[in-house]
Motif scaffolding. Structure first.
Motif, short mmCIF file in Angstrom:
data_model
loop_
_atom_site.label_atom_id
_atom_site.label_comp_id
_atom_site.label_asym_id
_atom_site.label_seq_id
_atom_site.Cartn_x
_atom_site.Cartn_y
_atom_site.Cartn_z
N THR A 1 1.18 19.69 49.95
CA THR A 1 2.27 19.42 50.63
C THR A 1 3.07 20.12 51.06
N LYS A 2 4.55 19.81 51.68
CA LYS A 2 5.76 21.07 52.13
C LYS A 2 6.25 21.47 50.72
N LYS B 1 3.22 14.60 54.49
CA LYS B 1 4.16 15.50 55.24
C LYS B 1 5.31 15.30 54.15
N ARG B 2 5.18 14.26 53.53
CA ARG B 2 5.84 12.93 52.87
C ARG B 2 5.81 12.36 51.82
N SER B 3 6.22 12.83 50.34
CA SER B 3 6.21 12.15 49.06
C SER B 3 5.61 10.73 49.23
N ASN C 1 3.49 8.85 52.10
CA ASN C 1 3.79 8.00 52.99
C ASN C 1 2.12 8.03 52.95
#
Length: 233
Positions: A179-180, A199-201, A203
């Motif tokens: 993740t980011k 990219k986003r939890s 997703n």
């Protein structure tokens, strides 16, 4: 990653490695019951790094008690994704579990089992929906029953338990590296390691691709190593 995803990754990592590495690391062959128990407890241990998150899955699994604990850990460790998201923390969790089993005995083993079961029940959503008293009372009840049941099968000093705790904790770190912001694996060195796949939890990549794949792999591994009577462990 979300708590559910971390739990599934911890279960998969344990189910896929413990039956083969245990003879090398512990000089012991795991019985099918050991593999099954360790898989569930590793799922719970995969939430441990988020003890530094004041509003994560682990913060809400036992109501105000767990929220207070997580706020304290966040304060001590420097906030979310700092000290508890490092390889040092993995070593501390595994080593601390080994020391507790070795020097504190059966009470520590059962207490750890209860705590990890509670985390697993919460993360795998084996409770009524919501975050109120009904949820955490159910978690406590199921964990008490589970611990009492496992008391009949748990060895006096399960050598695989520190491995399950360390591996579940490591699985969390590896997941966060997808993740980011990544994870500071070499903390107190501040560099973060990441290969951004999520990219986003929460997703679609996480919930509709990775989690289903990990779930299927986990059940397949358990079938071939712990359930199927034709496959020796």
């Amino acid at each position: 990653m979300m708590g559910h995803s971390h739990a599934v990754s911890g279960a998969m990592l344990y189910a896929g490695t413990a039956p083969f590495l245990a003879p090398v690391l512990f000089d012991v062959h795991l019985a099918p019951a050991d593999v099954l128990m360790g898989t569930v407890l590793a799922a719970g241990a995969a939430l441990l790094p988020d003890l530094d998150h004041h509003d994560g899955t682990i913060a809400n699994f036992l109501g105000p008690v767990s929220r207070l604990l997580c706020r304290f850990v966040a304060w001590v460790s420097g906030g979310h994704r700092h000290a508890t998201h490092s390889l040092l923390f993995v070593a501390l969790m595994g080593g601390g579990t080994w020391a507790g089993i070795s020097y504190l005995g059966r009470g520590f083993t059962l207490g750890t089992t209860f705590f990890l079961l509670a985390l697993a029940v919460r993360a795998l959503r084996l409770h009524p929906p919501g975050d109120g008293p009904t949820m955490w009372i159910t978690i406590v009840g199921l964990s008490v029953l589970g611990t009492a049941g496992l008391d009949n099968w748990l060895p006096s000093a399960p050598g695989w338990l520190p491995y399950a705790v360390a591996l579940g904790t490591l699985a969390h770190l590896l997941g966060d590296c997808l993740t980011k912001k990544g994870a500071p694996l070499l903390w107190p060195h501040k560099e973060r390691y990441e290969t951004v796949l999520i990219k986003r939890s929460g997703n679609a990549m996480e919930t509709k691709v990775l989690v289903p794949i990990m779930s299927v792999v986990t059940f397949a591994l358990l079938w071939f190593t712990a359930v199927s009577p034709t496959v020796p462990v």
